[in-house]
Scaffold this active site. Structure first.
Site, PDB file in Angstrom:
ATOM      1  N   ASN A   1       0.862  -1.163  -0.019  1.00  0.00           N
ATOM      2  CA  ASN A   1       0.033  -0.082  -0.003  1.00  0.00           C
ATOM      3  C   ASN A   1       0.916   1.348   0.127  1.00  0.00           C
ATOM      4  OD1 ASN A   1      -1.922   2.004   0.580  1.00  0.00           O
ATOM      5  ND2 ASN A   1      -2.257   1.210   2.442  1.00  0.00           N
TER       6      ASN A   1
ATOM      7  N   LYS B   1       0.004   4.316  -0.265  1.00  0.00           N
ATOM      8  CA  LYS B   1      -0.413   5.347   0.198  1.00  0.00           C
ATOM      9  C   LYS B   1      -0.505   6.714  -0.687  1.00  0.00           C
ATOM     10  CE  LYS B   1      -0.280   3.289   4.755  1.00  0.00           C
ATOM     11  NZ  LYS B   1      -0.334   3.266   6.015  1.00  0.00           N
TER      12      LYS B   1
ATOM     13  N   HIS C   1      -9.916   1.112   4.600  1.00  0.00           N
ATOM     14  CA  HIS C   1      -8.409   1.367   5.278  1.00  0.00           C
ATOM     15  C   HIS C   1      -8.614   2.334   6.488  1.00  0.00           C
ATOM     16  CE1 HIS C   1      -4.353   2.546   6.432  1.00  0.00           C
ATOM     17  NE2 HIS C   1      -3.981   1.409   5.919  1.00  0.00           N
TER      18      HIS C   1
ATOM     19  N   GLU D   1      -6.992   4.641   7.589  1.00  0.00           N
ATOM     20  CA  GLU D   1      -6.854   5.993   7.452  1.00  0.00           C
ATOM     21  C   GLU D   1      -7.886   6.563   6.707  1.00  0.00           C
ATOM     22  OE1 GLU D   1      -2.942   5.356   5.704  1.00  0.00           O
ATOM     23  OE2 GLU D   1      -2.112   5.012   7.492  1.00  0.00           O
TER      24      GLU D   1
ATOM     25  N   GLU E   1      -5.708  -5.083  10.284  1.00  0.00           N
ATOM     26  CA  GLU E   1      -4.698  -4.208  10.784  1.00  0.00           C
ATOM     27  C   GLU E   1      -4.970  -3.391  11.847  1.00  0.00           C
ATOM     28  OE1 GLU E   1      -2.616  -2.652   6.685  1.00  0.00           O
ATOM     29  OE2 GLU E   1      -4.346  -1.811   6.896  1.00  0.00           O
TER      30      GLU E   1
ATOM     31  N   GLY F   1       2.451   1.933  10.650  1.00  0.00           N
ATOM     32  CA  GLY F   1       3.392   2.857  10.722  1.00  0.00           C
ATOM     33  C   GLY F   1       3.875   3.264  11.972  1.00  0.00           C
TER      34      GLY F   1
ATOM     35  N   SER G   1       3.127  -2.343  10.359  1.00  0.00           N
ATOM     36  CA  SER G   1       4.426  -2.526  10.813  1.00  0.00           C
ATOM     37  C   SER G   1       5.086  -3.782  10.250  1.00  0.00           C
ATOM     38  CB  SER G   1       4.901  -2.134  12.178  1.00  0.00           C
ATOM     39  OG  SER G   1       4.385  -1.014  12.408  1.00  0.00           O
TER      40      SER G   1
HETATM   41  P1  PGA Z   1       2.684   0.111   7.667  1.00  0.00           P
HETATM   42  O1  PGA Z   1       1.169   0.329   7.057  1.00  0.00           O
HETATM   43  O2  PGA Z   1       3.075  -1.239   6.960  1.00  0.00           O
HETATM   44  O3  PGA Z   1       3.345   1.301   7.293  1.00  0.00           O
HETATM   45  O4  PGA Z   1       2.364  -0.055   9.116  1.00  0.00           O
HETATM   46  C1  PGA Z   1       0.298  -0.610   6.705  1.00  0.00           C
HETATM   47  C2  PGA Z   1      -0.852  -0.189   6.070  1.00  0.00           C
HETATM   48  O5  PGA Z   1      -1.627   1.086   6.665  1.00  0.00           O
HETATM   49  O6  PGA Z   1      -1.563  -0.701   5.295  1.00  0.00           O
END
Ligand code: PGA
Length: 242
Positions: free
Chosen positions: A8, A10, A98, A100, A165, A171, A203
């Site tokens: 992803n 982003k 997601h 976010e 997640e 992150g 992560s």
């Molecule tokens: P990350 O993000 O691997 O940077 O923790 C995962 C995600 O949001 O899909």
């Protein structure tokens, strides 16, 4: 079930960086045996470079997905992108719900479910994200929060993937214990039935990928930060058990 490693990207990557990353993935995936890789590979770039990345990866072992879609196929929705548009640009999959988007755009389970229908109608495979916040985990409600998200976001007869997640792991460099990941994946499996692949996200890095990917019911990973570097993304893919 063959595992999937999905990247992803982003809101990252301009055209040059995207072309370089796609080129490196194409070469890397072929170098590791291409279709002989033990996992499926997917990258989800921002929509501005989706068509170019899809073109660069055409015929490779790595497919391309989108990060969101609108619930309608067309119409007066300034700034939005429909599932047929994303399919037309070369996407085969789409990430939906997601955390976010749930947090920053107020997406409810009902909105996510409407998008799942739109994706499926357009021939895109939905990857539906669920996961608890830190307060919810500490309060002991993680499983019931995720159960509620699944019940609200997945239509009856859902065909696609689920990504677990935990919001606090995204992150942050923090991950749940292996026992907690396994327990949540077992709880999700219980609700979605035997045929849905369940990805873990939050992560995931080359250093922790092998341990996470070997856990029961973990059908792959959704990778944010570490997917922006071809070497680390491919190292995660290489950590998939055969
Ligand atoms: P990350 O993000 O691997 O940077 O923790 C995962 C995600 O949001 O899909």
């Amino acid at each position: 079930m063959r595992r999937m490693i999905a990247g992803n990207w982003k809101m990252n990557m301009l055209a040059d960086g995207a072309a370089q990353l796609a080129g490196a993935l194409r070469r890397g995936a072929a170098g590791k045996g291409g279709v002989g890789l033990s996992c499926e590979l997917l990258v989800c770039p921002p929509a501005t470079v989706l068509a170019a990345v899809a073109h660069a990866l055409l015929g490779s072992a790595c497919r391309v997905g989108a990060q969101d879609c609108h619930a309608e196929a067309s119409g007066a929705h300034t700034g939005d992108l429909s599932a047929p548009m994303l399919r037309d640009a070369g996407a085969t999959h789409v990430i939906l719900g997601h955390s976010e988007r749930r947090a920053n755009h107020g997406e409810t389970d009902a909105v996510v479910q409407a998008k799942v229908h739109a994706a499926t109608r357009a021939g895109l495979v939905p990857i539906v994200c669920v996961g608890e916040t830190l307060a919810e985990r500490e309060g002991g409600w993680a499983e019931s929060v995720v159960a509620g998200q699944l019940a609200g976001s997945l239509p009856h007869g859902f065909e696609g993937l689920v990504a677990y997640e935990p919001v606090w792991a995204i992150g942050s460099g923090r991950t749940p214990t292996e026992a907690d990941i396994a327990a949540m994946h077992a709880a999700i499996r219980h609700r979605v039935g035997p045929s849905i692949r369940i990805l873990y996200g939050g992560s995931v890095k080359p250093e922790n990928a092998a341990a996470i990917l070997a856990l029961p019911e973990v059908g792959g990973a959704l990778v944010g930060g570490a997917s922006l570097d071809a070497q680390s993304f491919l190292a995660i893919a290489a950590a998939c058990p055969a």
